[in-house]
Design an enzyme around this catalytic site. Structure first.
Site, short mmCIF file in Angstrom:
data_model
loop_
_atom_site.label_atom_id
_atom_site.label_comp_id
_atom_site.label_asym_id
_atom_site.label_seq_id
_atom_site.Cartn_x
_atom_site.Cartn_y
_atom_site.Cartn_z
N LYS A 21 54.19 31.73 41.82
CA LYS A 21 53.89 32.91 42.62
C LYS A 21 52.88 32.63 43.72
O LYS A 21 51.77 31.89 43.30
CB LYS A 21 53.15 33.95 41.73
O1 G3P Z 1 52.62 41.92 39.93
C1 G3P Z 1 51.64 42.58 40.64
C2 G3P Z 1 51.01 43.51 39.90
O2 G3P Z 1 50.48 43.35 38.84
C3 G3P Z 1 50.11 44.41 40.88
O3 G3P Z 1 49.86 45.57 40.25
O4 G3P Z 1 48.38 47.71 39.72
O5 G3P Z 1 47.26 45.70 40.61
O6 G3P Z 1 48.91 47.12 42.20
P1 G3P Z 1 48.69 46.56 40.56
#
Ligand code: G3P
Length: 217
Positions: A85
């Site tokens: 990633k």
């Molecule tokens: O995979 C990306 C994800 O974990 C981001 O989520 O809730 O931190 O915006 P968030």
């Protein structure tokens, strides 16, 4: 649509994999820190074991191409399931391009525009991760972004798969599916919520009661 679990918590991965609905896992440094996964490579190896054959995204932290490539190659040898990633930056896409020649899969992350997704696909990214929830958080429309990116991937038949990320609630899962995303990566809490409906509980209770009443006759 494929469902991935968005977590680095081994208990969450183990439980979700038993439900039979996930075909991959995504992690990021915040999720790794939240899970207290100090031995990151060991956690990645275990996640690969828990989700056999599924793409397991492990994020790099370096900010230069050489550093990204070094981290990527160290992560890739853990298991062929490992996907690297990499945030959407010029040095990141330089690494994506090189890793593609080495047969190492990549997931370009922190994508917030169709332009960024186009660059990721042009560099040969295996996956691209637009963040729906974070756009919604600032009053933008994360779903329009998914629709646009999927449209571009379809028009030019890019092999890059779209992973709708930053999913905040069950309706996001439905909406990104309707928007045509290839994959949604879903937090454990949201994945559990997807099963729930009060009429399902009510119906099960009625079936149980009626069955038991019959047995009692
Ligand atoms: O995979 C990306 C994800 O974990 C981001 O989520 O809730 O931190 O915006 P968030």
């Amino acid at each position: 649509m494929k469902i991935f679990l968005d977590s680095a918590d081994l208990n969450e991965v183990r439980t979700a994999s038993e439900w039979g609905v996930i075909s991959g896992v995504t992690t990021n440094p915040t999720l790794v820190a939240r899970a207290g996964a100090k031995d990151f490579k060991a956690v990645v190896a275990e996640i690969c074991r828990l989700v056999p054959g599924g793409p397991i995204s492990a994020e790099v932290i370096s900010n230069d191409t050489a550093g990204i490539l070094k981290e990527a190659r160290e992560l890739a040898v853990i298991n062929p399931q490992v996907v690297i990633k990499i945030p959407i930056t010029p040095v990141g896409l330089a690494a994506v391009k090189q890793l593609a020649t080495e047969g190492i899969s990549t997931n370009v992350t922190l994508v917030f525009s169709t332009a960024q997704a186009i660059l990721a696909a042009a560099a040969g990214a295996t996956f691209v991760s637009p963040f729906v929830g974070r756009l919604d958080d600032i009053g933008a429309n994360g779903l329009d972004l998914i629709r646009e990116i999927v449209t571009v991937m379809d028009i030019y038949q890019y092999p890059t798969e779209v992973i709708a990320a930053s999913i905040r609630h069950p309706q996001h899962v439905v909406e990104v599916a309707l928007a045509g995303t290839h994959i949604a990566t879903v937090p454990y809490k949201v994945l559990r919520q997807l099963f729930e409906h009060p009429l399902t509980v009510q119906g099960m209770e009625r079936f149980q009661a009626d069955w038991e009443a019959l047995q009692g006759k």
